[in-house]
Structures are given as structure tokens and as C-alpha cells.
Design a protein around this motif. Sequence first.
Motif, PDB file in Angstrom:
ATOM      1  N   LEU A 280       0.810  -1.213   0.000  1.00 20.58           N
ATOM      2  CA  LEU A 280       0.000   0.000   0.000  1.00 20.58           C
ATOM      3  C   LEU A 280       0.856   1.281   0.000  1.00 20.58           C
ATOM      4  N   LEU A 281       2.155   1.136   0.278  1.00 18.84           N
ATOM      5  CA  LEU A 281       3.043   2.293   0.389  1.00 18.84           C
ATOM      6  C   LEU A 281       3.619   2.681  -0.972  1.00 18.84           C
ATOM      7  N   SER A 282       4.068   3.892  -1.055  1.00 17.80           N
ATOM      8  CA  SER A 282       4.713   4.360  -2.284  1.00 17.80           C
ATOM      9  C   SER A 282       6.126   3.795  -2.363  1.00 17.80           C
ATOM     10  N   ASP A 283       6.731   3.812  -3.541  1.00 15.74           N
ATOM     11  CA  ASP A 283       8.068   3.268  -3.726  1.00 15.74           C
ATOM     12  C   ASP A 283       9.099   4.018  -2.881  1.00 15.74           C
ATOM     13  N   GLU A 284       8.886   5.355  -2.646  1.00 17.94           N
ATOM     14  CA  GLU A 284       9.839   6.126  -1.861  1.00 17.94           C
ATOM     15  C   GLU A 284       9.939   5.656  -0.419  1.00 17.94           C
ATOM     16  N   ALA A 285       8.844   5.004   0.075  1.00 24.48           N
ATOM     17  CA  ALA A 285       8.833   4.555   1.475  1.00 24.48           C
ATOM     18  C   ALA A 285       9.409   3.151   1.645  1.00 24.48           C
ATOM     19  N   LEU A 286       9.818   2.518   0.532  1.00 22.60           N
ATOM     20  CA  LEU A 286      10.287   1.132   0.584  1.00 22.60           C
ATOM     21  C   LEU A 286      11.780   1.050   0.347  1.00 22.60           C
ATOM     22  N   ASP A 287      12.422   0.134   1.051  1.00 21.63           N
ATOM     23  CA  ASP A 287      13.830  -0.131   0.755  1.00 21.63           C
ATOM     24  C   ASP A 287      13.927  -1.137  -0.382  1.00 21.63           C
ATOM     25  N   GLU A 288      15.156  -1.404  -0.817  1.00 20.63           N
ATOM     26  CA  GLU A 288      15.354  -2.275  -1.969  1.00 20.63           C
ATOM     27  C   GLU A 288      14.882  -3.708  -1.698  1.00 20.63           C
ATOM     28  N   ASP A 289      15.068  -4.167  -0.469  1.00 23.86           N
ATOM     29  CA  ASP A 289      14.660  -5.533  -0.122  1.00 23.86           C
ATOM     30  C   ASP A 289      13.154  -5.715  -0.270  1.00 23.86           C
ATOM     31  N   LEU A 290      12.391  -4.728   0.236  1.00 25.61           N
ATOM     32  CA  LEU A 290      10.929  -4.817   0.139  1.00 25.61           C
ATOM     33  C   LEU A 290      10.463  -4.701  -1.315  1.00 25.61           C
ATOM     34  N   LYS A 291      11.134  -3.808  -2.067  1.00 25.84           N
ATOM     35  CA  LYS A 291      10.766  -3.674  -3.464  1.00 25.84           C
ATOM     36  C   LYS A 291      10.966  -4.997  -4.205  1.00 25.84           C
ATOM     37  N   GLU A 292      12.082  -5.665  -3.893  1.00 28.28           N
ATOM     38  CA  GLU A 292      12.376  -6.939  -4.556  1.00 28.28           C
ATOM     39  C   GLU A 292      11.330  -7.998  -4.179  1.00 28.28           C
ATOM     40  N   ARG A 293      10.952  -8.027  -2.930  1.00 31.48           N
ATOM     41  CA  ARG A 293       9.957  -9.007  -2.476  1.00 31.48           C
ATOM     42  C   ARG A 293       8.596  -8.750  -3.135  1.00 31.48           C
ATOM     43  N   LEU A 294       8.198  -7.456  -3.191  1.00 38.32           N
ATOM     44  CA  LEU A 294       6.924  -7.125  -3.819  1.00 38.32           C
ATOM     45  C   LEU A 294       6.957  -7.391  -5.312  1.00 38.32           C
ATOM     46  N   GLY A 296       8.644  -9.756  -6.691  1.00 41.54           N
ATOM     47  CA  GLY A 296       8.480 -11.217  -6.827  1.00 41.54           C
ATOM     48  C   GLY A 296       7.025 -11.626  -6.742  1.00 41.54           C
ATOM     49  N   LEU A 297       6.277 -10.988  -5.852  1.00 42.84           N
ATOM     50  CA  LEU A 297       4.845 -11.278  -5.742  1.00 42.84           C
ATOM     51  C   LEU A 297       4.113 -10.892  -7.020  1.00 42.84           C
ATOM     52  N   SER A 298       4.508  -9.768  -7.627  1.00 41.32           N
ATOM     53  CA  SER A 298       3.862  -9.298  -8.854  1.00 41.32           C
ATOM     54  C   SER A 298       4.087 -10.272  -9.999  1.00 41.32           C
ATOM     55  N   VAL A 299       5.316 -10.795 -10.098  1.00 44.84           N
ATOM     56  CA  VAL A 299       5.629 -11.767 -11.164  1.00 44.84           C
ATOM     57  C   VAL A 299       4.817 -13.039 -10.958  1.00 44.84           C
ATOM     58  N   ALA A 300       4.710 -13.490  -9.729  1.00 41.42           N
ATOM     59  CA  ALA A 300       3.952 -14.716  -9.439  1.00 41.42           C
ATOM     60  C   ALA A 300       2.482 -14.540  -9.766  1.00 41.42           C
ATOM     61  N   ALA A 301       1.975 -13.324  -9.548  1.00 39.89           N
ATOM     62  CA  ALA A 301       0.560 -13.070  -9.814  1.00 39.89           C
ATOM     63  C   ALA A 301       0.252 -13.008 -11.287  1.00 39.89           C
ATOM     64  N   GLN A 302       1.297 -12.831 -12.112  1.00 42.43           N
ATOM     65  CA  GLN A 302       1.103 -12.707 -13.550  1.00 42.43           C
ATOM     66  C   GLN A 302       1.482 -13.984 -14.290  1.00 42.43           C
ATOM     67  N   GLN A 303       1.340 -15.105 -13.681  1.00 41.56           N
ATOM     68  CA  GLN A 303       1.609 -16.385 -14.350  1.00 41.56           C
ATOM     69  C   GLN A 303       0.707 -16.528 -15.555  1.00 41.56           C
ATOM     70  N   PRO A 304       1.228 -17.136 -16.606  1.00 40.03           N
ATOM     71  CA  PRO A 304       0.384 -17.380 -17.793  1.00 40.03           C
ATOM     72  C   PRO A 304      -0.861 -18.153 -17.414  1.00 40.03           C
TER      73      PRO A 304
END
Length: 337
Positions: A280-294, A296-304
Motif C-alpha cells: 500500500l506504500l509508495s516506492d519512496e517509502a520502501l527499501d530495496e529488499d521490500l521492493k524486490e519481495r513485492l 516477486g509477488l507481482s511476477v507470481a501473480a502474472q503467471q500465464p
Amino acid sequence: MSAVRGKVPQWKVDAVEEIKRLFREYPVVGIAGFRGVPSSQFQSVRRDLRDEVAIRVVKNTLLKLALESLGGDYKKLEDYIEDQVAVVASKLNPFKLFKKLENTKTPSPLKPNQVSPVDVVVEAGPTNFPPGPILGEIQAAGIPAAIEKGKIVVKNTVTVVRAGEVVKPEVARALNLLEVKPIKIGLDTKALMENGIVFTPADLAIDEAQVFEDFIEAARKALNLAVNSAYVTEETAEILIQKAFLDAKNLAINAAVFEKEVMPDILAKAYSEMLAVANLLSDEALDEDLKERLSGLSVAAQQPAAEQVDEAKEEEEEEEEEPKEEEALEGLGALFG
């Protein structure tokens, strides 16, 4: 020399005594009609059932005398003495005996001038007859027939005889040609009695498959009720323990009770909630680790779509391999063979 007036012939005395003997010796007795049953079929029935059912053809007057002499509950059977009847006696229970008697019936055609007990329907469709005089015989019975592709065909489904109507000779002839056998001939149960209780065909004609299904449904509902009301029996104990364990585990997870058995689940729940908040947070409020984890979730949600379908199929196959609830009722089904 003529017989002495008023003296009862010995054969009648013997016949009455034989009826009384059958009624006294067998736990289940009754009356069956045999109007229209050919002699050969009747003898075959007696031969086939002789090890399980005693069958005696008797005069109605003698049967009434025997029942009067026996008295008590036996007199109830007098109401079922009509037309041509036979006495049946067996050690089978009334339901099994009724089924045995019903199985003596065979499909039979209607006879000319007979009163039909049922509606007789001739279905539309082709026959095995080639064009010829038979076409006229079928049409004479009021059956819409014609010739198509070298065969006689019944054009429309038609009721040729209604229940209670007299069968015309031409109709009987056509039905016989078409091999329509709408009635069954055999021993027709009038009434059976056990322990003073009279059973009629309406009582005895049971749909065994439906009764079996009713028992299965009742057992399923009883098991469900026992589990939900925590009623402990041999059948519900294991299910109740599993349910209690799952309920306790779920409570511990949601209440964050830090026990060894639920810590992995609590951490997984906390991690999932953390990602949900981070999303729910903006990218500016996230560190690199959280961005990477999120990410990964986005890629998993976009499975063919195809992969998702394959996974769904695999899950369905796994579910099918799991024991079904009905298997828990196999013991009940074994009772009914």
C-alpha cells in the motif's frame, strides 16, 4: 348308491386340515391370485420355489372354512379371498416372500376381449417388417404406420388401449405382431401375514435402492450432527480430535500464542500481513529488499493462464486422490450387501 345327504366329503375335510396345518407351521402365510397364469408356468413356479415357499391351490369356500376354524388374526385374510387364489406359506420374511412372488411374473401380451389393466402405448419408430399385408393389420388397430426405406414404420407414439377398456381383437393382433407385452403374469400377492400383522402389496413394494440411499443420507447427517455437537462415539472420536486440534491451532495463530507448534504459522501470517501493508506504500517509502519481495509477488501473480489452469487441474487430481466422505460409510453399505 348316492352319497348320504349332509355328509361332508373326506377330501374337503382333508383340504381344510391341510390349510390349517400350513398356517400353523409357517410364520408367514398369505393369499396369492393366479388368474390367467398358464398351467405350465404355474407348475414351473411351484417347482422353482418348492424349497422356500409352499403353494396350495384351494377352493375359496374351503379356505374361508379353514380361516373360520383357526379364528383370531387369521380371519383378517378373509377380506382378500377373491377370484382364483392359492395359499402361500414360507419361513421367509414378508418382504422377501413378496419379492419372490413378484419375480414369478413374466411379460405377456394382451388377449382379445380382455380388460386391459394398464394404458398400452406404442412408441414411434421402425419395425422389422417389410412392406406387406402386416401394414394393414397394424393400421387396423389405430396405429399410424407407413413404409419408409423398405420397412414398416410407426409414425407417431399412440395410446391404443386405456386402462379399463376391452381389448379389441384387431388391437390384440397388432400388439402381438409388434411384440408389445404390457402386462406381467404370475402369482399376484393379495396379502401376507406375520405375527397377526397383514401386509398388502402397497406395504411390501419397496424401492430397495431408494431405501439404501435414504440410510446413507441419514448416516451422513447423523455423523455431521454428532461432530458439530461434539458427541463422542467410536465413529466421531477421530474426527472430533482432528477438529479440536485444528480449532486450537487456528486460535493460537490468531491470538499470537508463541508456542513451538504454531510459530511457523504465526511468522508466515505476520510476513503476509507485512507484505500487504508494504504494497500500500509508495516506492519512496520502501527499501530495496521490500521492493524486490513485492516485485516477486507481482511476477507470481502474472503467471500465464495456461500454467494456472494446469495447477488447478493438479489440485483437483490431488483432491480426488484423498479419501472421500462416502468411504467412511462403507461399513454401513456392507450391511445391505
